[in-house]
Design a protein around this motif. Sequence first.
Motif, PDB file in Angstrom:
ATOM      1  N   LEU A  84      31.755   2.106 101.546  1.00  0.00           N
ATOM      2  CA  LEU A  84      31.835   2.264 100.089  1.00  0.00           C
ATOM      3  C   LEU A  84      33.023   1.495  99.516  1.00  0.00           C
ATOM      4  CD1 LEU A  84      30.952   6.056  99.716  1.00  0.00           C
ATOM      5  CD2 LEU A  84      29.497   4.093  99.182  1.00  0.00           C
ATOM      6  N   VAL A  85      34.140   1.512 100.243  1.00  0.00           N
ATOM      7  CA  VAL A  85      35.314   0.737  99.808  1.00  0.00           C
ATOM      8  C   VAL A  85      34.987  -0.750  99.778  1.00  0.00           C
ATOM      9  CG1 VAL A  85      37.665   0.056 100.440  1.00  0.00           C
ATOM     10  CG2 VAL A  85      36.989   2.454 100.576  1.00  0.00           C
ATOM     11  N   LEU A  86      34.262  -1.208 100.804  1.00  0.00           N
ATOM     12  CA  LEU A  86      33.886  -2.618 100.867  1.00  0.00           C
ATOM     13  C   LEU A  86      32.939  -2.987  99.723  1.00  0.00           C
ATOM     14  CD1 LEU A  86      33.892  -5.334 102.313  1.00  0.00           C
ATOM     15  CD2 LEU A  86      32.074  -4.475 103.803  1.00  0.00           C
ATOM     16  N   ILE A  87      31.964  -2.129  99.449  1.00  0.00           N
ATOM     17  CA  ILE A  87      31.040  -2.386  98.340  1.00  0.00           C
ATOM     18  C   ILE A  87      31.793  -2.450  97.015  1.00  0.00           C
ATOM     19  CG2 ILE A  87      29.132  -1.397  97.001  1.00  0.00           C
ATOM     20  CD1 ILE A  87      28.007  -0.332  99.650  1.00  0.00           C
ATOM     21  N   ALA A  88      32.764  -1.541  96.849  1.00  0.00           N
ATOM     22  CA  ALA A  88      33.569  -1.554  95.625  1.00  0.00           C
ATOM     23  C   ALA A  88      34.337  -2.863  95.489  1.00  0.00           C
ATOM     24  CB  ALA A  88      34.535  -0.369  95.623  1.00  0.00           C
ATOM     25  N   ALA A  89      34.858  -3.382  96.620  1.00  0.00           N
ATOM     26  CA  ALA A  89      35.582  -4.654  96.577  1.00  0.00           C
ATOM     27  C   ALA A  89      34.653  -5.808  96.215  1.00  0.00           C
ATOM     28  CB  ALA A  89      36.245  -4.914  97.931  1.00  0.00           C
ATOM     29  N   LEU A  90      33.426  -5.795  96.756  1.00  0.00           N
ATOM     30  CA  LEU A  90      32.463  -6.846  96.429  1.00  0.00           C
ATOM     31  C   LEU A  90      32.050  -6.799  94.958  1.00  0.00           C
ATOM     32  CD1 LEU A  90      30.176  -6.711  99.606  1.00  0.00           C
ATOM     33  CD2 LEU A  90      31.770  -8.537  98.983  1.00  0.00           C
ATOM     34  N   ILE A  91      31.853  -5.580  94.457  1.00  0.00           N
ATOM     35  CA  ILE A  91      31.521  -5.445  93.033  1.00  0.00           C
ATOM     36  C   ILE A  91      32.689  -5.905  92.173  1.00  0.00           C
ATOM     37  CG2 ILE A  91      31.002  -3.780  91.204  1.00  0.00           C
ATOM     38  CD1 ILE A  91      29.418  -2.184  93.268  1.00  0.00           C
ATOM     39  N   GLY A  92      33.913  -5.609  92.640  1.00  0.00           N
ATOM     40  CA  GLY A  92      35.094  -6.091  91.924  1.00  0.00           C
ATOM     41  C   GLY A  92      35.154  -7.603  91.880  1.00  0.00           C
ATOM     42  N   MET A  93      34.752  -8.246  92.980  1.00  0.00           N
ATOM     43  CA  MET A  93      34.714  -9.705  92.997  1.00  0.00           C
ATOM     44  C   MET A  93      33.698 -10.228  91.984  1.00  0.00           C
ATOM     45  SD  MET A  93      33.681 -12.268  96.148  1.00  0.00           S
ATOM     46  CE  MET A  93      31.995 -11.644  96.153  1.00  0.00           C
TER      47      MET A  93
END
Length: 418
Positions: A295-304
């Motif tokens: 979930l943290v990784l998905i949040a980072a990708l969405i942030g990108m």
Amino acid sequence: MLIRLARQSLWNRRGTALMTLLSLVISIALLLGIDHLRLEAKRSFTSTVSGTDLIVGARSGQLNLLLYSVFRLGSATNNISWQHYQQISKHPQVKWSIPLALGDSHRGFRVIGTNDDYFRFFRYGQQQQLDFAQGQAFAEVYQTVLGAAVADKLGYQLGEQIILSHGVGAVSFSQHKDQPFTVVGILAPTGTPVDQSVHVSLAGIEAIHRGWQGGAPVLGRQPKLHAEQLAALQPTVITGFMLGLKSKVATFALQRQINEFKAEPLTAILPGAALAELWQMLSMVENLLLLVTLLVLIAALIGMMTTLLAAMKERQREMAILRAVGARPWQLFWLIELEVLCLTVLSIGGALLTLTAGLWLAQPLLSSQYGLVISIWPWHSHTGIVLSALTGVSLVLGAIPSYLTYRQSVAQGLVIKL
């Protein structure tokens, strides 16, 4: 051409690109790190004991028996008669046996009372035998062999004397000060709980508990036993024992016989089955950690993706000028996708370097404190698939701002908004 433009575009926006890169590096490093530690811990757990067919202890659950006999965690529910141990170890199907007497400690490290068979028959990993880094096995009552982590952490050398404590706590007020043990051997590192153990003879365990009852000496300080008395020492009870059988086919039959032993309530377990049950219990926590990291990784990708979308408003004029000088819409689409690909590839590389450095720094601590020998290279058979899927997801998310750029007309970008 497009690659050079993508590189220069990222450099011109290096502040925003760097923050996006850092968030992705941390997220990917967390994902790979948790997955790596999970697999390495499982490998370390399953390689703790090898070649042992049965572990026998007083009647209790198989996990409790496994934890105190192999991992030095917890305590036994009861002791086993030495006479009954000898009776079982002489069974026609038994090839070898290793007695274990637990219940004492030295400065927080567990003490194991055993005999020469421990060094001859105990195996770990891929049927690896215990080796000595220094010295040799104990030959006398008041001699001890230290695990590698014990000697390293406490700074012991051959010939030094140590005092054992009654009980397994880190601090004990019941010490066998009048009967010190001399270090005669230090084992080579194994990456198992053996490294965290202090090994003495069964006669040594019997000697220091002569005249003790309820965790304290009955008549105060006990006189040291004479040579004749030491030679005549025989254990009366042990905590458990390991068995190696002549035939694997006889394992279940002997296990049933031990579990139905009439003279004393005993439990015999298969180490492999008990380890599988232990890991199954831990799998829920393991999966939860992986889910949180994902979930943290998905949040980072969405942030990108959000950062790219926000940057598109500022880059409308830049894109319109590129269109005006002959760039086609599909070229702008792939320009943004190349920027996303560059960020992802750099993030993966940074995450692998960061994680490798972190594991290299943490390796001594994990080995000395937890008995885990962790590889510093966090790459497994499925890691490439995970990173490829991650790259694909990032390109899909990056396609949203890329498509908006593709749809933008030249006139929209050249209009000066007041």
